[in-house]
Design an enzyme around this catalytic site. Sequence first.
Site, PDB file in Angstrom:
ATOM      1  N   ASP A 385       0.831  -1.201   0.000  1.00  0.00           N
ATOM      2  CA  ASP A 385       0.000   0.000   0.000  1.00  0.00           C
ATOM      3  C   ASP A 385       0.869   1.256   0.000  1.00  0.00           C
ATOM      4  O   ASP A 385       1.997   1.223  -0.487  1.00  0.00           O
ATOM      5  CB  ASP A 385      -0.934  -0.056   1.227  1.00  0.00           C
ATOM      6  CG  ASP A 385      -2.318   0.465   0.879  1.00  0.00           C
ATOM      7  OD1 ASP A 385      -2.417   1.670   0.622  1.00  0.00           O
ATOM      8  OD2 ASP A 385      -3.274  -0.327   0.864  1.00  0.00           O
ATOM      9  N   HIS A 445      -3.924   5.827   3.037  1.00  0.00           N
ATOM     10  CA  HIS A 445      -4.639   4.629   2.602  1.00  0.00           C
ATOM     11  C   HIS A 445      -4.122   3.364   3.281  1.00  0.00           C
ATOM     12  O   HIS A 445      -4.893   2.540   3.778  1.00  0.00           O
ATOM     13  CB  HIS A 445      -4.488   4.541   1.079  1.00  0.00           C
ATOM     14  CG  HIS A 445      -5.321   3.513   0.404  1.00  0.00           C
ATOM     15  ND1 HIS A 445      -4.870   2.232   0.171  1.00  0.00           N
ATOM     16  CD2 HIS A 445      -6.574   3.563  -0.120  1.00  0.00           C
ATOM     17  CE1 HIS A 445      -5.815   1.545  -0.466  1.00  0.00           C
ATOM     18  NE2 HIS A 445      -6.857   2.323  -0.657  1.00  0.00           N
ATOM     19  N   SER A 631     -10.995  -1.235  -1.733  1.00  0.00           N
ATOM     20  CA  SER A 631      -9.757  -1.216  -0.940  1.00  0.00           C
ATOM     21  C   SER A 631     -10.038  -1.533   0.516  1.00  0.00           C
ATOM     22  O   SER A 631      -9.200  -2.087   1.212  1.00  0.00           O
ATOM     23  CB  SER A 631      -9.104   0.168  -0.997  1.00  0.00           C
ATOM     24  OG  SER A 631      -8.348   0.299  -2.164  1.00  0.00           O
TER      25      SER A 631
END
Length: 853
Positions: A385, A445, A631
């Site tokens: 990520d 994220h 996600s």
Amino acid sequence: MPGQQGAERAVQTFPGRRQPGAGRLIAAGRRYQQLPAGLESLKIVPRQADTVQSAHLGPGRLDHGDTLRHQLADRDRHRQRSQRGNQEKLRPKTERMNKGKKGHYRIRAVNEACAHLATTLFHIFDARPFSDNRRSTTTRANRITAPHGQTDYHPDHLSRMHPPGGSVPITPSCRTALASLLLAAWTGAVHSQAPADSALPDATAGRLRLEAKLKGMGIGTDKPFSMPASIDSARQIKRALQDTERPARQTLVDGLVIRFRAAEIQALSARNMSPPDELVTRLNSIAGGKLRFQRAMAMGFHVFRFAAPLSAIEAGAILTEIRKLPEIEQASEDFRSTRTFTPNDPGFSRQWNLASPILYKGGINLPSSWDMSTGSTGTVVAVLDTGITAHSEFQSRLLPGYDFISDPRFSNDGNGRDADPSDPGDWTVDHECGPGVPGTDSSWHGTHVAGILAASGNNGSGIAGIDWQARILPVRVLGKCGGSVSDIIDGLLWAVGLDVPGAPANPTPARVVNMSLGGWSPGGCTYAYEEALNRVRSTGALIVAAAGNNDDEAANYVPAACDGVMTVGAVDHDGYRASYSNYSLVYNVSVSAPGGDISYYGTQGAGIYSTLNSGTKWPVASTYGYYQGTSMAAPHVAGIAALALAKDPEISPELLYFSIYLSSHDFPADSLCSSTAQTYLLCGSGIVDAYQTLLTVLALQPYLLVTEYYNVDIRHYFRTGARSDSAFILAGNAGNGWRDTYDYFFAWRDGSSGAQPVCRFYGKGPNSHFYTADARECEAVKGFEGWAYEGIAFYMKVPTNGICPAGSVPVHRLYNNRFAYNDSNHRFTTDMTVVGQMMQAGWLYEGIKMCGA
Ligand SMILES: [Ca+2]
Ligand SMILES: [Ca+2]
Ligand SMILES: [Ca+2]
């Protein structure tokens, strides 16, 4: 000429494989070329390319009267004799062999030089198409292709060859003999090739068989089989229902959680006091008199309740108005929550995504599964990520990780790759990621994904992750404007412990890899991805990937479209496909998990609440917040996989995949994704269910999935239940040519339930494996010269007079009857279709020799 007759017969026997005018050359099983017109097939199998001794013709119809005699070239005669003696004990019916000089093919009426040449020829070339002249016996080679970039050999070259040790003239008779030999080898190959061809691996069929087997064991029996009606009907239905896919939701919202901007009001919350009356009154009037203050909450929030639960739409409308007030910092719905085992993390009430499906159809049923497991520190989960920021929810369980972003323009940490995967932020300014692309704040994220997966639960703070013990391996591959596939693939390989140039070895390889990322790829999975993922799977790791947020066919996105990846679509709290989630008409979505749908509801509370950082550019302080997306869905699955591995670290990746796949609960009945819809599997098998997955994993614990591999070069079947064997083979360490046949059966892991140890033997000469559950046979074979005992492979029950004990599954043994060519092979299978195929291909049926689970 006999060889030609053989050829004709072969063509008639296997008409389906003949391409008119252009045959297929299978040379040593790995080189595929077009043959000249009129030639169907040729297979020459050198056992080892680097020694003359190992030159070996494809067995079959080589003994054509006086035309030629084939002598095994690679035997030490003593060993051969003793081995045959042993073999004959196993196999009384054997073919008599001509004896010849060691290391030579004996060709009648041809001189020694020619014989030597034949040996050399077979040694040098693993591919040699030649034309067959059907009118006479003067079939001749017209073109020989040498491997490894050597010169191409044309007919004229056959007049002079240069074997090691000097040049040899080739007489016309020698040339004829060689050509005959080649042709004979070819006809032989056509026959011996058959079992391999008829058993060409079919991953889909294999998975469906495994699914059927698991259903037979009572797992996922409430699910339809993974074979939907048809893609066409699915497409039509999809089109017809596109606009009506989302019926009015009936979700009820109990109240709101609100944080006021003023520090003194947040301080009131901390002291367990209500906000000022005038604010409560104002909020209540906006809500049409339906809103009452309930209690103070952690992190400066206050909880409000509606007089009666409102629909999501009604609640959303009120929220929108309330958010307009300057006094409000954050406001979101308080969905109804459950009380099974409720962790004390104050944010847990917002985590509808972890709730029982009785409360939220989109929930993954965690509270009950935490009673069974909250994870294990032995499990390593890689998060590919944007990197990671410090957060008390998982800080103590972070592994060092690595930063694979090679381009400093995007890495935002001032350099290329380095050993620090911390997330410096991925903010951009307008046009930085391309003309017209607006700038964004940093996403954090990777931090959000890691929190969903592994935030500490029941620690009195923030949220609960899914696995509270697993260690997180942060692998940084996404920077400003995303990440490059090359960096992602490097990071992926490194995550599971494979070598990446320039990067240090990874001392803590991951068993689960979460890839909450993807890219448009109209051609589906790319070659590079496919190969990388194969390597990763060979290590026994499960790869979980997001389906993508494009409301589009997942087959157009990677790695979602790649084979063997657990691809995850997103659902909202009602279990409907999220408005943005990719789907797949071609079964590229494996399962769905909560991704939330803020877009559809317009309220933050419809999203997934997890760990974040408060910085808009660089990291400032740890915090929490809502995101939506596939996600967010993927780490739910990765988290469940980690919990399952904590329960059973030995489970194979295939069974882990199916345990999750078959344990999912269904979508709402009126969803296009529902198991009752003709478009079943549009969003995968269902919504993942942690509790059901753990129950499945426990139910499978006594068993071992025995996989089968076939080597197309040496035509050798091999079965194993050990992950390490599979990893060794699939990584190419056992040589080339190995394929998974996807022909599985179940054995027991130990001697419980009355199962007996299965002895595994390896015969070096025939390069063959042999298994027996019969203790007497095991002892006997141990005494055979040339056969090495390799230990207990797995445990099976033993049939009595060919009948398996009740509840066990017959395993049939087949034999290829090629002892004469030192190519003895046995195959074990539970699949009667395979039995039929092998018998049709000339294998001998030997009966039921053991019984599986
Ligand atoms: Ca860097
Ligand atoms: Ca770095
Ligand atoms: Ca927590």
